[in-house]
Scaffold this motif. Structure first.
Motif, short mmCIF file in Angstrom:
data_model
loop_
_atom_site.label_atom_id
_atom_site.label_comp_id
_atom_site.label_asym_id
_atom_site.label_seq_id
_atom_site.Cartn_x
_atom_site.Cartn_y
_atom_site.Cartn_z
N ALA A 1 1.88 21.24 3.02
CA ALA A 1 3.08 20.78 4.26
C ALA A 1 3.41 19.66 3.66
N PHE A 2 4.01 18.77 2.26
CA PHE A 2 4.61 17.55 2.11
C PHE A 2 5.80 17.40 2.47
N LEU A 3 6.20 18.20 3.90
CA LEU A 3 8.15 17.39 3.22
C LEU A 3 8.38 16.63 4.70
N THR A 4 6.78 16.72 5.99
CA THR A 4 7.43 15.47 7.12
C THR A 4 6.06 14.68 7.57
N TYR B 1 9.29 11.33 3.86
CA TYR B 1 8.61 12.04 3.00
C TYR B 1 9.32 13.61 1.88
N TRP B 2 10.36 14.03 2.62
CA TRP B 2 10.70 14.57 1.35
C TRP B 2 10.99 13.33 0.33
N LYS B 3 11.34 13.17 -0.22
CA LYS B 3 11.79 11.94 -1.53
C LYS B 3 10.82 12.74 -2.63
N LEU B 4 9.31 12.51 -1.86
CA LEU B 4 7.83 13.20 -2.80
C LEU B 4 7.85 14.44 -2.38
N GLY B 5 7.84 14.43 -1.93
CA GLY B 5 7.11 16.46 -0.87
C GLY B 5 8.68 16.94 -1.58
N PRO C 1 0.91 -1.03 -0.19
CA PRO C 1 0.15 -0.28 0.10
C PRO C 1 0.78 1.61 0.08
N SER C 2 1.89 1.48 0.18
CA SER C 2 3.09 2.36 0.18
C SER C 2 3.18 3.38 -0.94
N ILE C 3 2.60 2.53 -2.12
CA ILE C 3 2.77 3.35 -3.33
C ILE C 3 1.36 3.97 -3.97
N LEU C 4 0.70 3.70 -2.38
CA LEU C 4 -0.13 4.53 -2.98
C LEU C 4 -1.11 5.33 -2.35
N LEU C 5 -0.68 5.10 -0.69
CA LEU C 5 -1.09 5.43 0.18
C LEU C 5 -0.34 7.38 0.09
N MET C 6 0.82 7.54 0.45
CA MET C 6 1.61 8.84 -0.31
C MET C 6 0.77 9.67 -0.96
N PRO C 7 0.64 9.26 -2.16
CA PRO C 7 0.37 9.80 -3.64
C PRO C 7 -1.22 10.29 -2.93
#
Length: 634
Positions: free
Chosen positions: A585-588, A609-613, A131-137
């Motif tokens: 606020a995408f960084l953390t 988070y910062w890798k995509l954020g 689910p990690s590939i779906l949840l952050m987006p």
């Protein structure tokens, strides 16, 4: 000491506490308010006026309306369609993130994420994916969608209200749409085409078994004649053990009863289905006299199997004289019979959790469970729930259950009565992650809910009522006509956010009245006097992206207004920069509640988070500043 200096000291300590995260942000905000009163920065008789501020009332009304949408089945109709998307990752991201972007524009963005999070988990499980590939987006999509309207996110409501105090005219419902929609579309396209590749992929955490490894810990323990557990209730057994090892079920006379609903005393021959590791097994054996082993019936079967085997061996000589072709056939039949019996016994021993009402739930930021233990919460006595396991950062915690202090984002495996689970989880502040039983709601209430919301929107569009009044009236009607029960209406109110807003509004006003905002603006003007205004706007964007989104909007709005005054420019583009930045606020994981909600289920770490954020923030910055200057010229 000057008031402006005192304000800076209070705000500096507040910002450090926000970033540190040791104390919940609503407690930090309340401490900042009371500290400001003690220092004379906020008059004592005005300390709590912030709780009656239109921005606070509007946020509360939006939260109630969002829960009404869920209750009436509006979102379930959408979710039912989403589950048909199939196994292609591109299509899953397209429909999930696209839907949350749209929903976040018409309801609170945290509420929109909470409704679609179980759908994303179910998609991942059905297709055996992480689910990690779906949840952050999905979480970042909810933040982007909140940009598009006044009611999408608290910062927009705060900025709109502040503009009214400065110019006498609030931003309207769709004032944020020209900029917000373009930024959301750009961010959505980036996530869909490039950004998902930057999401850290955590392997195999989609299912309950993978996250908690439950099957490896489910054991059957027998109560013997001399067991200390004989004659004890389950509660007395746990007191004897000094440990909250969950009893999932008690089997007596081939009838299984869920552990949470068993209130009698244990007897000889009872089988306890428990969730225990090797250390707990030793504890159960030493302190309670519980044993792993076969029951009398299984032992008799084993003896019969042994007798049959010996008889076959004794008759081995007789078999030599028989036809050679018949011997292997009979041997195969015997082997098949023994294997079938063995499988049957294993199935009998390997009891599953079906029918035991096990549910996964994630701890929300505003949960009463945060920083408390299972003993302090009295989960079983107060809520009828057993704690089976806890997962954090995508993996099961191995420490003793009673010693775990819960954190936002923890994923819990709980057992309880089916009828009480939903209410207990709502009271505790947990979001269920198990497969939702999607219901279409009551068609009449679905239409009523949409009609009430549409009427509120029209009242705002035609300036018939202020936003706070129109939305509060809609929330009241929602409760009166039965779309949402009154109790659920109160549960829908996000207490920490309400306290944060109510407490920080007077502190933000103190920043302005003390001259602190003007001092910061003067420093930024001096620094950027030789540069175009756009550079100052970029600096304002970066500053507004540091702390909690609502707090950033409250503190940066006075600074933005002072900057606009210093440049002798319109205040609108400066306020819009703050609104967009504070909402992104995408960084953390602590920057926004949506980020925290997906941390546990997605198995993310703080630094993920910062890798995509960060790239997404740069995309938002690159698109937002030109669009703001185009729509809201200086």
């Amino acid at each position: 000491m000057a008031d402006s200096t005192l304000v800076f000291l209070v705000l500096g300590a507040t910002l450090v506490a926000f970033v540190w995260g040791r104390f919940r942000y609503d407690l930090v905000a309340l401490a900042a308010l009371l500290g400001s009163v003690i220092l004379g920065l906020v008059p004592g008789d005005e300390a709590f006026l912030g709780f009656g501020h239109p921005a606070v009332i509007t946020v509360a009304a939006v939260l109630v309306l969002s829960r009404g949408f869920e209750r009436s089945g509006v979102v379930d109709v959408i979710a039912e369609q989403l589950l048909r998307v199939g196994e292609r990752l591109f299509l899953q991201l397209l429909v999930l993130v696209g839907t949350v972007v749209v929903l976040s524009g018409i309801m609170n963005n945290v509420g929109a994420l909470a409704l679609l999070l179980p759908v994303a988990m179910r998609l991942a499980r059905e297709h055996d994916a992480s689910p990690s590939i779906l949840l952050m987006p999905l979480a970042f999509g909810s933040l982007l969608g909140g940009l598009t309207t006044l009611i999408g996110t608290p910062p927009n409501i705060i900025i709109a209200s502040y503009r009214g105090s400065v110019t006498g005219d609030n931003f309207g419902l769709f004032s944020f749409t020209p900029v917000g929609a373009v930024v959301a579309l750009a961010g959505f396209a980036f996530i869909l085409l490039v950004g998902w590749r930057l999401v850290p992929q955590r392997a195999g955490k989609a299912s309950t078994e993978a996250m908690f490894d439950t099957a490896n810990y489910l054991v059957e323990l027998r109560v013997g004649e001399e067991s200390k557990a004989n004659g004890l209730t389950l509660r007395e057994l746990q007191q004897e053990l000094e440990e909250t090892i969950p009893v999932l079920a008690v089997v007596r006379n081939d009838k299984r009863r869920a552990g949470h609903a068993f209130f009698g005393t244990l007897r000889e021959g009872d089988i306890l289905l428990m969730e225990a590791g090797p250390e707990e097994m030793k504890l159960l054996e030493d302190k309670a006299g519980l044993r792993l082993g076969k029951d009398a019936e299984e032992e008799a079967e084993a003896e019969d199997d042994g007798g049959e085997a010996s008889q076959i061996a004794e008759k081995g000589g007789e078999a030599e004289g028989r036809s050679e072709s018949s011997t292997p056939e009979k041997g195969e039949e015997e082997r098949d019979s023994k294997e079938a019996k063995k499988e049957k016994q294993e199935e009998k021993r390997g009891m599953d959790t079906e029918g035991l009402q096990l549910v996964e739930a994630v701890v929300r930021n505003d949960s009463m469970m945060v920083n408390r233990t299972v003993l302090q919460l009295r989960l079983h006595n107060q809520f009828g729930l057993h704690l089976v396991a806890v997962a954090r950062d995508g993996g099961r915690l191995k420490q003793r259950l009673r010693d775990i202090r819960f954190r936002p984002g923890d994923v819990l495996l709980l057992q309880g009565g089916e009828s009480e689970l939903s209410e207990s989880l709502a009271t505790l502040g947990c979001l269920p992650l198990a497969s939702r039983n999607l219901t279409l709601g009551q068609p009449r209430m679905l239409l009523v809910s949409l009609g009430i919301f549409a009427a509120a929107i029209l009242a705002m569009l035609f300036d018939l009522l202020p936003a706070a009044v129109a939305l509060s009236l809609a929330a009241l009607v929602t409760l009166l006509v039965g779309v949402l029960p009154l109790r659920e209406g109160y549960q829908a109110l996000d207490g920490p956010v309400i306290v944060l807003l109510g407490a920080m509004i007077p502190v933000g006003q103190a920043l302005e009245t003390s001259g602190g905002a003007a001092l910061i603006a003067e420093a930024m003007l001096a620094w950027g006097s030789d540069w175009p205004v756009i550079v100052t706007l970029v600096g304002l964007f970066v500053l507004s992206n540091i702390v909690n989104n609502a707090a950033a909007a409250l503190l940066m709005a006075p600074i933005a207004a002072s900057l606009a005054s210093g440049f002798d420019a319109s205040v609108d583009p400066f306020l819009m920069v703050v609104a967009v930045s504070a909402s992104c606020a995408f960084l953390t994981p602590i920057g926004h509640q949506s980020n925290t909600l997906v941390m546990g289920p997605g198995g993310y770490r703080f630094g993920d988070y910062w890798k995509l954020g960060l790239p997404l923030s740069l995309v938002v910055l690159a698109v937002a500043i030109p669009m703001i200057l185009l729509v809201w010229p200086l």
